[in-house]
Write a protein that holds these residues in place. Structure first.
Motif, mmCIF file in Angstrom:
data_model
loop_
_atom_site.group_PDB
_atom_site.id
_atom_site.type_symbol
_atom_site.label_atom_id
_atom_site.label_comp_id
_atom_site.label_asym_id
_atom_site.label_seq_id
_atom_site.Cartn_x
_atom_site.Cartn_y
_atom_site.Cartn_z
ATOM 1 N N VAL A 313 2.701 11.270 -7.275
ATOM 2 C CA VAL A 313 2.132 10.465 -6.197
ATOM 3 C C VAL A 313 2.412 9.007 -6.499
ATOM 4 C CG1 VAL A 313 0.010 9.736 -5.029
ATOM 5 C CG2 VAL A 313 0.290 12.127 -5.705
ATOM 6 N N PHE A 314 2.815 8.258 -5.489
ATOM 7 C CA PHE A 314 2.895 6.806 -5.596
ATOM 8 C C PHE A 314 1.797 6.228 -4.719
ATOM 9 C CE2 PHE A 314 4.155 2.798 -3.604
ATOM 10 C CZ PHE A 314 4.303 2.005 -4.725
ATOM 11 N N TYR A 315 1.052 5.268 -5.258
ATOM 12 C CA TYR A 315 0.022 4.676 -4.404
ATOM 13 C C TYR A 315 -0.219 3.214 -4.730
ATOM 14 C CZ TYR A 315 -3.343 5.515 -8.229
ATOM 15 O OH TYR A 315 -4.002 5.529 -9.427
ATOM 16 N N ILE A 316 -0.657 2.508 -3.697
ATOM 17 C CA ILE A 316 -1.068 1.113 -3.771
ATOM 18 C C ILE A 316 -2.530 1.083 -3.376
ATOM 19 C CG2 ILE A 316 -0.729 -1.215 -2.858
ATOM 20 C CD1 ILE A 316 2.105 -0.225 -1.967
ATOM 21 N N SER A 317 -3.358 0.314 -4.085
ATOM 22 C CA SER A 317 -4.772 0.258 -3.746
ATOM 23 C C SER A 317 -5.294 -1.159 -3.860
ATOM 24 C CB SER A 317 -5.581 1.183 -4.668
ATOM 25 O OG SER A 317 -5.439 0.797 -6.021
ATOM 26 N N THR A 318 -6.233 -1.471 -2.988
ATOM 27 C CA THR A 318 -6.892 -2.766 -3.027
ATOM 28 C C THR A 318 -8.160 -2.699 -2.191
ATOM 29 O OG1 THR A 318 -6.564 -5.161 -2.762
ATOM 30 C CG2 THR A 318 -5.708 -3.747 -1.016
ATOM 31 N N GLN A 319 -8.985 -3.729 -2.282
ATOM 32 C CA GLN A 319 -10.150 -3.886 -1.416
ATOM 33 C C GLN A 319 -10.090 -5.269 -0.782
ATOM 34 O OE1 GLN A 319 -14.070 -1.988 -2.629
ATOM 35 N NE2 GLN A 319 -13.163 -2.314 -4.652
ATOM 36 N N VAL A 320 -10.338 -5.313 0.519
ATOM 37 C CA VAL A 320 -10.219 -6.570 1.253
ATOM 38 C C VAL A 320 -11.430 -6.765 2.149
ATOM 39 C CG1 VAL A 320 -7.697 -6.460 1.227
ATOM 40 C CG2 VAL A 320 -8.952 -5.514 3.188
ATOM 41 N N GLU A 321 -11.635 -7.988 2.620
ATOM 42 C CA GLU A 321 -12.670 -8.242 3.612
ATOM 43 C C GLU A 321 -12.327 -7.485 4.888
ATOM 44 O OE1 GLU A 321 -14.387 -12.546 3.295
ATOM 45 O OE2 GLU A 321 -12.199 -12.651 3.109
ATOM 46 N N ALA A 322 -13.330 -6.896 5.504
ATOM 47 C CA ALA A 322 -13.103 -6.026 6.652
ATOM 48 C C ALA A 322 -12.251 -6.664 7.762
ATOM 49 C CB ALA A 322 -14.447 -5.543 7.210
ATOM 50 N N PRO A 323 -12.505 -7.920 8.164
ATOM 51 C CA PRO A 323 -11.696 -8.489 9.258
ATOM 52 C C PRO A 323 -10.213 -8.639 8.912
ATOM 53 C CG PRO A 323 -13.739 -9.736 8.967
ATOM 54 C CD PRO A 323 -13.619 -8.829 7.786
ATOM 55 N N THR A 324 -9.865 -8.584 7.627
ATOM 56 C CA THR A 324 -8.467 -8.769 7.227
ATOM 57 C C THR A 324 -7.744 -7.441 7.014
ATOM 58 O OG1 THR A 324 -8.860 -8.784 4.818
ATOM 59 C CG2 THR A 324 -9.220 -10.845 6.005
ATOM 60 N N THR A 325 -8.380 -6.321 7.335
ATOM 61 C CA THR A 325 -7.839 -5.002 7.011
ATOM 62 C C THR A 325 -6.460 -4.779 7.621
ATOM 63 O OG1 THR A 325 -10.076 -4.088 6.839
ATOM 64 C CG2 THR A 325 -8.256 -2.525 7.138
ATOM 65 N N ALA A 326 -6.340 -4.969 8.924
ATOM 66 C CA ALA A 326 -5.072 -4.696 9.600
ATOM 67 C C ALA A 326 -3.964 -5.603 9.084
ATOM 68 C CB ALA A 326 -5.242 -4.850 11.111
ATOM 69 N N HIS A 327 -4.279 -6.880 8.907
ATOM 70 C CA HIS A 327 -3.249 -7.800 8.423
ATOM 71 C C HIS A 327 -2.852 -7.468 6.984
ATOM 72 C CE1 HIS A 327 -1.731 -12.065 7.413
ATOM 73 N NE2 HIS A 327 -0.802 -11.424 8.101
ATOM 74 N N SER A 328 -3.797 -7.002 6.180
ATOM 75 C CA SER A 328 -3.468 -6.596 4.806
ATOM 76 C C SER A 328 -2.491 -5.428 4.807
ATOM 77 C CB SER A 328 -4.746 -6.208 4.055
ATOM 78 O OG SER A 328 -5.620 -7.305 3.920
ATOM 79 N N ILE A 329 -2.677 -4.495 5.729
ATOM 80 C CA ILE A 329 -1.770 -3.347 5.819
ATOM 81 C C ILE A 329 -0.389 -3.792 6.274
ATOM 82 C CG2 ILE A 329 -1.303 -1.210 7.081
ATOM 83 C CD1 ILE A 329 -4.337 -0.739 7.133
ATOM 84 N N SER A 330 -0.316 -4.602 7.307
ATOM 85 C CA SER A 330 0.995 -5.051 7.797
ATOM 86 C C SER A 330 1.706 -5.891 6.745
ATOM 87 C CB SER A 330 0.841 -5.841 9.101
ATOM 88 O OG SER A 330 0.064 -7.017 8.903
ATOM 89 N N THR A 331 0.958 -6.698 5.993
ATOM 90 C CA THR A 331 1.559 -7.494 4.923
ATOM 91 C C THR A 331 2.105 -6.596 3.819
ATOM 92 O OG1 THR A 331 0.060 -9.348 5.370
ATOM 93 C CG2 THR A 331 1.092 -9.262 3.193
ATOM 94 N N THR A 332 1.346 -5.571 3.458
ATOM 95 C CA THR A 332 1.787 -4.628 2.425
ATOM 96 C C THR A 332 3.069 -3.930 2.845
ATOM 97 O OG1 THR A 332 -0.474 -4.270 1.636
ATOM 98 C CG2 THR A 332 1.150 -2.553 1.147
ATOM 99 N N LEU A 333 3.118 -3.445 4.069
ATOM 100 C CA LEU A 333 4.319 -2.766 4.560
ATOM 101 C C LEU A 333 5.514 -3.718 4.598
ATOM 102 C CD1 LEU A 333 2.701 -0.688 7.443
ATOM 103 C CD2 LEU A 333 3.565 0.183 5.265
ATOM 104 N N ALA A 334 5.269 -4.956 4.958
ATOM 105 C CA ALA A 334 6.363 -5.935 4.998
ATOM 106 C C ALA A 334 6.906 -6.210 3.601
ATOM 107 C CB ALA A 334 5.879 -7.227 5.651
ATOM 108 N N GLU A 335 6.022 -6.303 2.602
ATOM 109 C CA GLU A 335 6.478 -6.551 1.243
ATOM 110 C C GLU A 335 7.261 -5.356 0.690
ATOM 111 O OE1 GLU A 335 6.550 -9.228 -0.470
ATOM 112 O OE2 GLU A 335 5.452 -10.425 0.988
#
Length: 448
Positions: A313-335
């Motif tokens: 399994v490959f995985y990435i994990s983090t915890q973020v402030e709730a309002p930033t959830t979607a942007h955190s996902i899009s940023t991760t995919l972009a990186e």
């Protein structure tokens, strides 16, 4: 008067100590003599891990490991018996192995190992002790699931696999409650007490009789039988997709992006792990610099390969402030896409190489660390110079190899993104990402 700061010297080369192997009865002793290391580590490696459990007894290996600490007299009798020798019990159950042992002063290693062997081969396994340990595991499972990060991590298996891997290693609450003292006794008799295994011994072994230690631990147990390795089944559902584990009112979101990876034997380890480290496995990784340092969304990001004998399994994990959830996902995919398309720069390549070579003398400075490395070598049938091969692999790693590994092993198109957070607040923004379907789950239904 202030003195000038000393200039660091060149890193010293490191060579992993060569172990000595001794065949004793049905088992093998693998030992490293470390002169001056007066605190020894003893580990018995058996391949009775969670992956081999019957589906109707999931979690029995973990429960058995807990119950062994009750010793030959029951009621947690092992720990105080070991303490009289300055020794400490060790037990770790993984998907691929059942590892038990002791850490003890070298001059008490014989007595401590004898206590350990007694507890392993002939434990009391009293019914009330087993039930108490089982109830503690159920309570601990629920308590730990109150942490969003743990809940999200435990959900990975059910999204990627079918069969045993779909339930956490320790078993879900329903499975644990179904385990009986008889099922623990059966598992212990058939797969622990009757199987010799491999004994790892590390410390200053001058004057230590390795054959005698082997006889103490192995007794008349039979040699281990090779376990078949077969790729596990795949979980249902479209990929990529987003699964929201609903936690109403949560002010943070725990994020996990996960997909399947090759098994430990199949992966090209150094380039693959290097790509993961550049992405999110080091403090100066791309995701940490972006999500933590630039955007201020998180305290940190984790990224790793969990490699087993039959899968990975490959995985990435983090915890973020709730309002930033979607942007955190899009940023991760972009990186991820940027690393796959452009590869790593020279600074990142240097960081990966140095982080996996320069600190080796410190990383393997204790008996426990050396024993842990030997356990991995035994479990995965690795060559005795495995650590040296890894070091050499990092020393000669090229940017082209790392880039190729990123393209090969980072596969967001096959990923499941798990979000432990408030579904009511997050669902709309997650659907707007257009990553894949968004599914909302009640965490209480995950391991029914």
């Amino acid at each position: 008067m202030l003195q000038s700061r000393p200039v660091p010297g060149a890193p010293k080369p490191y060579t992993f100590p060569r172990p000595r192997r001794v065949q004793v009865g049905g088992g093998t002793v693998v030992a490293i003599d470390v002169p001056g290391q007066l605190y020894a580590s003893v580990r018995l490696v058996q391949r009775s891990g969670g992956a081999a459990e019957p589906l109707d007894r999931m979690g029995v290996a973990t429960l058995t490991g807990e119950a062994l600490e009750d010793g030959i007299l029951g009621d947690s009798s092992l720990a105080p018996a070991l303490e009289r020798h300055g020794a400490e019990w060790a037990c770790r159950v993984s998907w691929d192995s059942f590892v038990t042992g002791v850490d003890a002063p070298v001059n008490r290693i014989t007595d401590a190992t004898a206590l350990f062997a007694e507890a392993l081969r002939t434990p009391a396994l009293r019914a009330d002790d087993v039930v108490r340990r089982r109830d503690q595991l159920v309570e601990r499972f629920a308590l730990e699931n109150s942490m969003a990060s743990t809940l999200a991590a435990r959900s990975i298996g059910g999204q990627l696999f079918s069969g045993r891997y779909a339930t956490p290693l320790g078993g879900g609450p329903a499975r644990l409650r179904a385990l009986t003292p008889e099922s623990v006794a059966d598992f212990h008799t058939s797969t622990i007490a009757s199987v010799a295994g491999t004994l790892v011994v590390v410390g200053d072994l001058a004057g230590v009789d390795l054959e005698a230690l082997g006889r103490t631990v192995f007794g008349d147990a039979a040699p281990a039988v090779a376990q078949p390795v077969a790729a596990p089944g795949t979980g249902d559902g479209e990929r990529p997709r987003i699964v929201v584990l609903d936690r109403p009112g949560s002010v943070q979101s725990a994020l996990v992006l996960a997909h399947r990876a090759p098994s430990r034997a199949e992966i090209d380890l150094v380039p693959a792990e290097s790509a993961g480290e550049v992405l999110g496995g080091m403090f100066n990784s791309r995701l940490n610099m972006e999500l933590r340092e630039r955007l201020g969304y998180t305290y940190g990001v984790g990224c790793r390969f969990d490699l087993r004998r039959d899968a990975g399994v490959f995985y990435i994990s983090t915890q973020v402030e709730a309002p930033t959830t979607a942007h955190s996902i899009s940023t991760t995919l972009a990186e991820i896409e940027r690393l796959r398309s452009d590869g790593a720069n020279e600074g990142e390549l240097t960081s990966v190489k140095e982080s996996n070579t320069v600190g080796l003398p410190v990383a393997y400075s204790t008996s426990r660390a050396l024993a842990s490395a030997l356990v991995e070598i035994v479990v995965h049938d690795l060559p005795e110079d495995h650590v040296d091969r890894l070091r050499a692999g990092y020393e000669r790693l090229t940017a082209e190899e790392l880039h190729a590994a990123a393209e090969r092993y980072l596969r967001p198109e096959e990923a499941v993104i798990i979000v432990a957070g408030d579904a009511g607040e997050l669902r709309g923004s997650l659907e707007d990402l257009d990553v894949g379907p968004v599914e909302v789950r009640d965490p209480e239904t995950l391991w029914g």
